[in-house]
Design an enzyme around this catalytic site. Structure first.
Site, mmCIF file in Angstrom:
data_model
loop_
_atom_site.group_PDB
_atom_site.id
_atom_site.type_symbol
_atom_site.label_atom_id
_atom_site.label_comp_id
_atom_site.label_asym_id
_atom_site.label_seq_id
_atom_site.Cartn_x
_atom_site.Cartn_y
_atom_site.Cartn_z
ATOM 1 N N HIS A 49 54.938 -5.417 106.016
ATOM 2 C CA HIS A 49 54.224 -4.193 106.364
ATOM 3 C C HIS A 49 53.531 -3.652 105.126
ATOM 4 O O HIS A 49 54.115 -3.560 104.053
ATOM 5 C CB HIS A 49 55.189 -3.147 106.915
ATOM 6 C CG HIS A 49 54.473 -2.064 107.654
ATOM 7 N ND1 HIS A 49 54.157 -2.176 108.989
ATOM 8 C CD2 HIS A 49 53.992 -0.866 107.254
ATOM 9 C CE1 HIS A 49 53.510 -1.088 109.374
ATOM 10 N NE2 HIS A 49 53.399 -0.281 108.338
ATOM 11 N N ASP A 67 57.468 7.528 116.041
ATOM 12 C CA ASP A 67 56.469 7.172 115.033
ATOM 13 C C ASP A 67 55.080 7.092 115.652
ATOM 14 O O ASP A 67 54.107 7.522 115.044
ATOM 15 C CB ASP A 67 56.819 5.853 114.328
ATOM 16 C CG ASP A 67 55.748 5.511 113.303
ATOM 17 O OD1 ASP A 67 55.499 6.364 112.427
ATOM 18 O OD2 ASP A 67 55.118 4.446 113.411
ATOM 19 N N ARG A 100 49.716 12.802 112.120
ATOM 20 C CA ARG A 100 49.558 12.892 110.657
ATOM 21 C C ARG A 100 48.160 12.483 110.240
ATOM 22 O O ARG A 100 47.581 13.041 109.303
ATOM 23 C CB ARG A 100 50.603 12.015 109.965
ATOM 24 C CG ARG A 100 52.017 12.592 110.043
ATOM 25 C CD ARG A 100 53.041 11.539 109.667
ATOM 26 N NE ARG A 100 52.774 10.961 108.370
ATOM 27 C CZ ARG A 100 52.895 9.660 108.089
ATOM 28 N NH1 ARG A 100 53.318 8.803 108.985
ATOM 29 N NH2 ARG A 100 52.613 9.221 106.890
ATOM 30 N N SER A 136 58.140 6.379 108.652
ATOM 31 C CA SER A 136 57.207 5.773 109.607
ATOM 32 C C SER A 136 57.317 4.248 109.544
ATOM 33 O O SER A 136 57.488 3.573 110.567
ATOM 34 C CB SER A 136 55.782 6.232 109.258
ATOM 35 O OG SER A 136 54.822 5.407 109.854
ATOM 36 N N LYS A 166 59.781 1.741 112.469
ATOM 37 C CA LYS A 166 59.267 0.724 113.406
ATOM 38 C C LYS A 166 59.759 -0.661 113.056
ATOM 39 O O LYS A 166 59.950 -1.493 113.937
ATOM 40 C CB LYS A 166 57.756 0.793 113.601
ATOM 41 C CG LYS A 166 56.902 0.787 112.414
ATOM 42 C CD LYS A 166 55.434 1.012 112.830
ATOM 43 C CE LYS A 166 54.602 1.320 111.625
ATOM 44 N NZ LYS A 166 54.149 2.695 111.578
HETATM 45 N N1 URA Z 1 51.819 2.731 107.326
HETATM 46 C C1 URA Z 1 52.648 3.207 108.281
HETATM 47 O O1 URA Z 1 53.091 2.479 109.161
HETATM 48 N N2 URA Z 1 52.961 4.494 108.247
HETATM 49 C C2 URA Z 1 52.510 5.330 107.294
HETATM 50 O O2 URA Z 1 52.863 6.480 107.326
HETATM 51 C C3 URA Z 1 51.643 4.834 106.303
HETATM 52 C C4 URA Z 1 51.311 3.523 106.340
#
Ligand code: URA
Length: 434
Positions: free
Chosen positions: A82, A161, A168, A183, A187
């Protein structure tokens, strides 16, 4: 308990209890707390921060706000990566099929563009027919049969999220360490990954603008993941300039395809090798990052990464005609070169301004419901440190609207600086934390 009191506590720098955090997440997901109160709390968190304990509780509440996946019946060990958000970051499009081609299943839940950064799903959806809306059964089936799946966040997994991410994005509350950590990790935890490689972007085009902040975010996410039994690694990578040359959805898909064929920009190839090598390492497929990089280069050279990419795109409905002949992917009607203002060495190609310019051209969203134009964006012809002659094209702007082009041009001009003195190229990776 009342939401207003929770907002006031955080506004006044108090530490929120686990019960308060769970109340907020559960009631927000249920639709009992309005967006304006959730936004006020996010803003209070942005200014007042959270302790590690609060962030862990927030992550936990978000991860378990919906269903969680256990994928062990379809794959013994699932790896995911990620990115914390960057400009020109098409890494998933290459590393996911390459790692899967090397025998390691990759199950990934990706996001859409956030603020000035691009999103993997928006990029993939520039391939006609491609769908990222898979339900949990489809996700499991594709992981079992193809070995790689990249899907959007279903409403069932970490729904907190999904709601907070979109909120956000439009309320100026993205770059807060507790909100980013919760966040990303909620996930990843909900989607059942056993091994997680975090690509934490650092620089003026990242939410983390310096190495101290990036290190803090990384350590926090590693601690949260380890506590829940996940194998974790964080790679701190440069985001002062865009990654690779292409910025914009279809443009990035074309660059990813070129990279899967053994081409692509040198910085992007290096980045891909390092991220994929660590995905293999956290999965126990290799014993060193060097061995992983060798395998990754081999999977690109022998075409197995490309074959897996085609299989993955076809499984999610993408029309293979477009990936086999990427020139057919959406193309902007205006392609305007941007000349170097002076002779010298490139000192700066500011990723953030370039990301904002790409958003203005239509490559990202300024409001929640904006429709992305897959064709538009920017293609760099040089990177920081390169010598250039005055008047030679520094980059090409791809636009479909003259008004938006006129708005983007001054931002692009402000993003690029030329120095008369030689300039060192920027590193691709700063650090690896485990
Ligand atoms: N990537 C994400 O999944 N969440 C964030 O808040 C920032 C980058």
């Amino acid at each position: 308990m009342r939401m207003i009191d929770i907002i006031i506590h955080k506004r006044d720098r108090e530490t929120l209890s686990k019960e308060e955090i769970e109340f907020f997440i559960n009631r927000y997901v249920a639709g009992d707390i309005p967006d304006y109160q959730a936004a006020a709390l996010c803003m209070a968190i942005y200014f007042q921060n959270m302790t590690h304990r609060e962030t862990t509780d927030l992550t936990h509440a978000m991860a378990f706000s919906g269903e969680t996946l256990d994928l062990h019946d379809v794959a013994p060990f699932v790896v995911d990566k990620h990115s914390s958000g960057g400009v020109g970051d098409k890494t998933t499009l290459v590393v996911a099929p390459v790692v899967a081609a090397l025998g390691q299943p990759v199950g990934k839940m990706s996001g859409r563009g956030l603020s000035f950064t691009g999103g993997t799903l928006d990029k993939l959806e520039s391939i006609p027919g491609f769908s990222s809306e898979l339900d949990i059964d489809q996700f499991r089936h594709q992981l079992a049969t193809v070995g790689v799946v990249v899907a959007g966040q279903t409403h069932d997994l970490a729904p907190a999220d999904g709601k907070l991410y979109a909120l956000r994005d439009v309320t100026g509350t993205v770059p807060a360490i507790p909100l980013i950590a919760s966040s990303i990790m909620s996930k990843k935890i909900a989607a059942g990954a056993d091994g997680i490689v975090l690509d934490v972007k650092v620089g003026e085009g990242a939410f983390m603008t310096n190495l101290t902040m990036a290190g803090e975010l990384s350590s926090l996410m590693i601690a949260i993941g380890k506590r829940l039994g996940r194998n974790m690694v964080a790679i701190l990578s440069d985001m002062n300039q865009p990654l690779g040359f292409a910025i914009g959805n279809a443009l990035e898909v074309k660059e990813a395809i070129a990279t899967l064929h053994g081409g692509g920009p040198a910085d992007f190839r290096e980045h891909v090798e390092i991220i994929a090598a660590h995905m293999l390492l956290v999965s126990g497929q290799t014993t060193s990052a060097e061995e992983g990089r060798r395998l990754v280069r081999q999977a690109i050279a022998d075409g197995s990464g490309w074959a897996k990419f085609r299989q993955f795109i076809a499984a999610q409905g993408g029309d293979l005609d477009y990936v086999d002949r990427p020139a057919q992917l959406p193309v902007a009607s205006i392609q305007e070169p941007f000349p170097a203002p002076a002779t010298g060495f490139i000192k700066r190609i500011a990723a953030k301004e370039i990301g904002i310019a790409s958003t203005i051209l239509g490559g990202g969203r300024e409001e929640m419901d904006d429709i992305i134009d897959p064709a538009v964006g920017i293609v760099l012809h040089h990177k920081v440190g390169d010598p250039v002659q005055a008047g030679e094209p520094l980059l090409t702007i791809h636009a479909n609207d003259r008004g938006k082009l006129a708005q983007a041009r001054p931002l692009i001009a402000a993003a690029c600086t030329i120095s008369p003195q030689p300039v060192e190229p920027l590193p691709v990776i700063y650090d690896v934390l485990r």
